[in-house]
Scaffold this motif. Sequence first.
Motif, PDB file in Angstrom:
ATOM      1  N   THR A  78       0.666  -1.085  -0.132  1.00 45.41           N
ATOM      2  CA  THR A  78      -0.153  -0.017   0.269  1.00 45.41           C
ATOM      3  C   THR A  78       0.871   1.128   0.087  1.00 45.41           C
ATOM      4  O   THR A  78       0.684   2.206  -0.696  1.00 45.41           O
ATOM      5  CB  THR A  78      -0.966  -0.052   1.155  1.00 45.41           C
ATOM      6  OG1 THR A  78      -1.790  -1.180   1.147  1.00 45.41           O
ATOM      7  CG2 THR A  78      -1.999   1.128   1.162  1.00 45.41           C
TER       8      THR A  78
ATOM      9  N   ALA B 196       0.771   4.116  -2.903  1.00 47.35           N
ATOM     10  CA  ALA B 196       0.196   5.172  -2.607  1.00 47.35           C
ATOM     11  C   ALA B 196       1.150   6.316  -3.428  1.00 47.35           C
ATOM     12  O   ALA B 196       0.610   7.523  -3.471  1.00 47.35           O
ATOM     13  CB  ALA B 196      -0.008   5.507  -1.185  1.00 47.35           C
TER      14      ALA B 196
ATOM     15  N   ASP C 174       0.568   7.430   7.278  1.00 40.11           N
ATOM     16  CA  ASP C 174      -0.610   6.723   6.918  1.00 40.11           C
ATOM     17  C   ASP C 174      -0.038   6.239   5.205  1.00 40.11           C
ATOM     18  O   ASP C 174      -0.300   6.768   4.412  1.00 40.11           O
ATOM     19  CB  ASP C 174      -1.955   7.462   6.536  1.00 40.11           C
ATOM     20  CG  ASP C 174      -3.259   6.448   6.307  1.00 40.11           C
ATOM     21  OD1 ASP C 174      -3.003   5.787   5.526  1.00 40.11           O
ATOM     22  OD2 ASP C 174      -4.205   7.332   6.543  1.00 40.11           O
TER      23      ASP C 174
ATOM     24  N   ARG D  30      -1.734   4.584   3.245  1.00 36.94           N
ATOM     25  CA  ARG D  30      -2.808   4.883   2.033  1.00 36.94           C
ATOM     26  C   ARG D  30      -2.650   6.456   1.479  1.00 36.94           C
ATOM     27  O   ARG D  30      -3.284   6.491   0.501  1.00 36.94           O
ATOM     28  CB  ARG D  30      -4.036   4.745   2.609  1.00 36.94           C
ATOM     29  CG  ARG D  30      -4.418   3.216   3.186  1.00 36.94           C
ATOM     30  CD  ARG D  30      -5.777   3.281   3.953  1.00 36.94           C
ATOM     31  NE  ARG D  30      -5.536   4.228   5.242  1.00 36.94           N
ATOM     32  CZ  ARG D  30      -6.284   4.573   5.984  1.00 36.94           C
ATOM     33  NH1 ARG D  30      -7.588   3.794   5.848  1.00 36.94           N
ATOM     34  NH2 ARG D  30      -6.187   5.267   6.975  1.00 36.94           N
ATOM     35  N   ASP D  31      -1.933   7.214   2.243  1.00 36.09           N
ATOM     36  CA  ASP D  31      -2.129   8.655   1.767  1.00 36.09           C
ATOM     37  C   ASP D  31      -0.596   9.123   1.388  1.00 36.09           C
ATOM     38  O   ASP D  31       0.330   8.968   1.808  1.00 36.09           O
ATOM     39  CB  ASP D  31      -2.317   9.552   3.341  1.00 36.09           C
ATOM     40  CG  ASP D  31      -2.449  11.132   2.955  1.00 36.09           C
ATOM     41  OD1 ASP D  31      -3.383  11.288   2.344  1.00 36.09           O
ATOM     42  OD2 ASP D  31      -1.307  11.601   3.212  1.00 36.09           O
ATOM     43  N   ARG D  32      -0.830   9.927   0.106  1.00 33.80           N
ATOM     44  CA  ARG D  32       0.466  10.095  -0.791  1.00 33.80           C
ATOM     45  C   ARG D  32       1.180  11.059   0.089  1.00 33.80           C
ATOM     46  O   ARG D  32       2.493  10.914   0.161  1.00 33.80           O
ATOM     47  CB  ARG D  32       0.021  10.699  -2.081  1.00 33.80           C
ATOM     48  CG  ARG D  32       1.214  11.153  -2.863  1.00 33.80           C
ATOM     49  CD  ARG D  32       0.595  11.656  -4.282  1.00 33.80           C
ATOM     50  NE  ARG D  32       1.926  12.302  -5.016  1.00 33.80           N
ATOM     51  CZ  ARG D  32       2.766  11.616  -5.549  1.00 33.80           C
ATOM     52  NH1 ARG D  32       2.721  10.428  -5.758  1.00 33.80           N
ATOM     53  NH2 ARG D  32       3.763  12.380  -6.142  1.00 33.80           N
TER      54      ARG D  32
ATOM     55  N   THR E   1       3.293   9.349   2.949  1.00 39.14           N
ATOM     56  CA  THR E   1       4.433   8.568   2.743  1.00 39.14           C
ATOM     57  C   THR E   1       5.306   9.224   2.169  1.00 39.14           C
ATOM     58  O   THR E   1       6.609   9.165   2.380  1.00 39.14           O
ATOM     59  CB  THR E   1       4.106   7.582   1.539  1.00 39.14           C
ATOM     60  OG1 THR E   1       3.183   8.311   0.549  1.00 39.14           O
ATOM     61  CG2 THR E   1       2.728   6.594   1.884  1.00 39.14           C
TER      62      THR E   1
END
Length: 206
Positions: free
Chosen positions: A31, A35, A169, A171-173, A176
């Motif tokens: 993930t 992302a 997170d 899932r969050d660009r 990351t």
Amino acid sequence: MGSSGSPPEGDLLTISAKIVVAGGFGVGKTTFVGAVSEVPPMSNEAWMTEAGEGVDEIPPGGKSTTTVAMDFGRITLRPDLLLYLFGTPGQARFWFLWDDLSRGALGAVVLVDTSRIDESFAAINYFENDSELPFVVAVNQFEGMPVHDLEEVRDALALDPSVPLVTCDARDRASTIATLTELVSHTLSLAVLSGPRELAGSVPQA
């Protein structure tokens, strides 16, 4: 007539670097890479079957696939810095791949799931004792899971104070990217302290 002494952005020398994304089984590595990648990420995912029962523990959340080789993605972190991301498989039977995936890397992000914190010990131990790569530890904030104080997490992991510990997170660009920026900053700070020769081989020029 004025000249800033800096080359135009188009003339910047682009540096490419390899980053390893590691952690336990089902912690969010695939993930994380997906992302942030600017290109369709490559993922060697395979369906989990009954043949794997008793070999691979299935994490909470109904995970139905698993990485059996590596994940791969790419991100331009800055106009002059291109990162290639390599996600490691998390199962113990694939740990032999970690040496190959880590070879030539600039640094590593170790993802942690605080609901299964014992799954993180092997990855942290690897980068603390069996690898010379700089690394940061990122607590992946899964939806609906309690948020723990980072110092409590550091104590639970017995993590050296010199290793950066952050939340993210996967899932969050933006999250990351912030984690990767923290890793690059940490690596550069170590290069300043120990001299450029220590890390020069890890930052190939594109």
